[in-house]
Design an enzyme around this catalytic site. Structure first.
Site, PDB file in Angstrom:
ATOM      1  N   TRP A   1      -3.434   0.099  -5.963  1.00 54.62           N
ATOM      2  CA  TRP A   1      -2.416   1.148  -6.137  1.00 54.62           C
ATOM      3  C   TRP A   1      -1.013   0.632  -5.883  1.00 54.62           C
ATOM      4  CZ3 TRP A   1      -3.382   4.730  -9.274  1.00 54.62           C
ATOM      5  CH2 TRP A   1      -4.643   5.314  -9.351  1.00 54.62           C
TER       6      TRP A   1
ATOM      7  N   ASP B   1       3.249   5.895  -0.343  1.00 51.09           N
ATOM      8  CA  ASP B   1       2.288   6.606  -1.198  1.00 51.09           C
ATOM      9  C   ASP B   1       1.124   7.049  -0.306  1.00 51.09           C
ATOM     10  OD1 ASP B   1       0.344   7.476  -2.910  1.00 51.09           O
ATOM     11  OD2 ASP B   1       0.249   5.638  -4.111  1.00 51.09           O
TER      12      ASP B   1
ATOM     13  N   LYS C   1      -6.820  14.502  -3.437  1.00 48.54           N
ATOM     14  CA  LYS C   1      -7.644  13.917  -2.383  1.00 48.54           C
ATOM     15  C   LYS C   1      -7.677  14.831  -1.154  1.00 48.54           C
ATOM     16  CE  LYS C   1      -7.019  10.028  -4.971  1.00 48.54           C
ATOM     17  NZ  LYS C   1      -5.944   9.270  -5.582  1.00 48.54           N
TER      18      LYS C   1
HETATM   19  C1  PLP Z   1      -5.285   8.528  -6.473  1.00 52.89           C
HETATM   20  C2  PLP Z   1      -4.127   7.699  -6.117  1.00 52.89           C
HETATM   21  C3  PLP Z   1      -3.028   7.547  -6.974  1.00 52.89           C
HETATM   22  C4  PLP Z   1      -2.976   8.138  -8.358  1.00 52.89           C
HETATM   23  O1  PLP Z   1      -2.773   9.477  -8.322  1.00 52.89           O
HETATM   24  P1  PLP Z   1      -2.570  10.307  -9.667  1.00 52.89           P
HETATM   25  O2  PLP Z   1      -2.329  11.658  -9.130  1.00 52.89           O
HETATM   26  O3  PLP Z   1      -3.838  10.180 -10.447  1.00 52.89           O
HETATM   27  O4  PLP Z   1      -1.426   9.732 -10.398  1.00 52.89           O
HETATM   28  C5  PLP Z   1      -1.956   6.793  -6.537  1.00 52.89           C
HETATM   29  N1  PLP Z   1      -1.956   6.222  -5.328  1.00 52.89           N
HETATM   30  C6  PLP Z   1      -3.006   6.328  -4.488  1.00 52.89           C
HETATM   31  C7  PLP Z   1      -2.958   5.656  -3.160  1.00 52.89           C
HETATM   32  C8  PLP Z   1      -4.124   7.063  -4.858  1.00 52.89           C
HETATM   33  O5  PLP Z   1      -5.163   7.185  -4.017  1.00 52.89           O
END
Ligand code: PLP
Length: 359
Positions: free
Chosen positions: A101, A171, A195
């Site tokens: 990511w 993030d 999540k």
């Molecule tokens: C799931 C995830 C993403 C992507 O998220 P989207 O909403 O699908 O764009 C980005 N960063 C992390 C750490 C993730 O777990």
């Protein structure tokens, strides 16, 4: 029958939240409509939106000099929105590369800014967070970005980086609300909802006020934090159902004792699962002990040919989505807030039985 869903995202939601949404789905607050069918400008919806923000502020103890935005486009769109808002044209930005990511985030940022990788987990095969002491930071960077929890590899920072005067950008998609954090350490926090917050389609951005209003020319208004903040995230139609459902999740978390209580539940779940894996003599986890994720627990079987039968038998036992990410294989159990301890105990019971039969 409800299963224990170990998916990495979209992930399990609290049953109490789903039941409430179901109970009021067709006639929300006596409106004769579902919440999906009411205007986002209606008094009733605006109240729901404001309450969700207030509850999130209370849960995370967000200081008043931070804006909370409810956006669309996922965490992925923020990979671009962040440099567009925080990095003037030609600026340099710092990224910590710890896995899939953070790699995506820094690749997208490279279209708008000069990306400088301050540390790279390659030496550990991305199974450990590079120690902060060795980072090569640029003190003039527009911001320092990191991914506190790498969802795919199950690698998590056991510390908050010290970015000095440089705004810290995180993030938190797969770890937000799993425990208390100190928001004031960050310039900007972002998270896709699917999540630990609610359904996909909603993205939460928490940004310090002095970082708002700096978007580069040409930034689309829906990506401009200033434009969105000025309209209460309703410059255009927001993802109303996701926002409403996130609000129910925030209320559920508060009723369950807030984030300190969530942290205690999550610690117990995580310790039980890693403890079993480490002692099993059958399963293994490749991540450095100080970099292990609370939320995403990858594990391997002694022989790859056991992976398919493991996942299939687990699913039959009501333990679903245990396959690892398609890029890394193996197994992965995601144990976000909505996964109860009983789910983790059921998984351990199944793993013990499977190991006995295949050991
Ligand atoms: C799931 C995830 C993403 C992507 O998220 P989207 O909403 O699908 O764009 C980005 N960063 C992390 C750490 C993730 O777990």
């Amino acid at each position: 029958m409800r299963v224990f869903n170990f998916a990495a995202g979209p992930a399990m939601l609290p049953l109490a939240v789903l039941e409430q949404a179901k109970a009021e789905l067709c006639d929300w607050q006596g409106s004769g409509m579902s919440v999906m069918e009411v205007s986002h400008r209606s008094k009733a919806f605006v109240a729901v939106a404001a309450e969700a923000e207030a509850d999130l502020r209370a849960l995370l103890a967000i200081p008043s000099n931070y804006k909370v935005l409810f956006l669309q486009g996922g965490a992925t769109l923020q990979f671009s929105a962040i440099p567009m808002n925080l990095a003037p044209p030609g600026a340099s930005v710092d990224y910590v590369h710890t896995g899939a990511w953070s790699k995506k985030a820094l690749t997208d940022a490279g279209r708008y800014a000069n990306v400088h990788v301050v540390a790279d987990g390659a030496a550990s095969g991305y199974f450990a967070v590079p120690p902060e002491a060795g980072w090569q930071r640029d003190p003039t960077a527009a911001y320092l970005h990191y991914t506190p929890n790498e969802t795919i590899s199950g690698v998590e920072f056991g510390f908050v980086p010290d970015s000095g005067q440089v705004p810290l950008v995180a993030d938190l998609s797969s770890t937000i609300l799993s425990r208390p954090i100190e928001v004031a350490r960050y310039g900007l926090i972002y998270a896709g909802a699917q999540k630990n917050i609610g359904p996909s389609g909603l993205t939460v951005v928490i940004v310090r006020e002095d970082l708002v209003g700096r978007a580069r020319p040409g930034t689309p208004p829906v990506l401009d934090y200033q434009a969105m903040a000025a309209e209460g995230s309703m410059l255009n139609t927001p993802p109303t159902f996701g926002w409403y459902l996130a609000g129910l999740v925030f209320k559920w978390l508060k009723a369950e004792g807030g984030l300190a209580a969530a942290a205690a539940r999550n610690r117990a779940k995580m310790q039980a699962l890693y403890g079993y894996i480490d002692g099993s003599g059958f399963y293994s986890n490749p991540v450095a002990v100080d970099s292990r994720s609370w939320m995403n627990v990858p594990f391997r079987l002694p022989r790859p040919e056991l992976e398919k039968p493991f996942a299939a038998e687990a699913a039959r036992a009501g333990l679903t989505n245990l396959d690892g990410h398609r890029s890394v294989g193996g197994m992965r159990a995601s144990i976000y807030n909505a996964m109860p301890l009983e789910g983790v105990e059921a998984l351990i019971g199944f793993m013990r039985d499977f190991a006995k039969r295949h050991g």
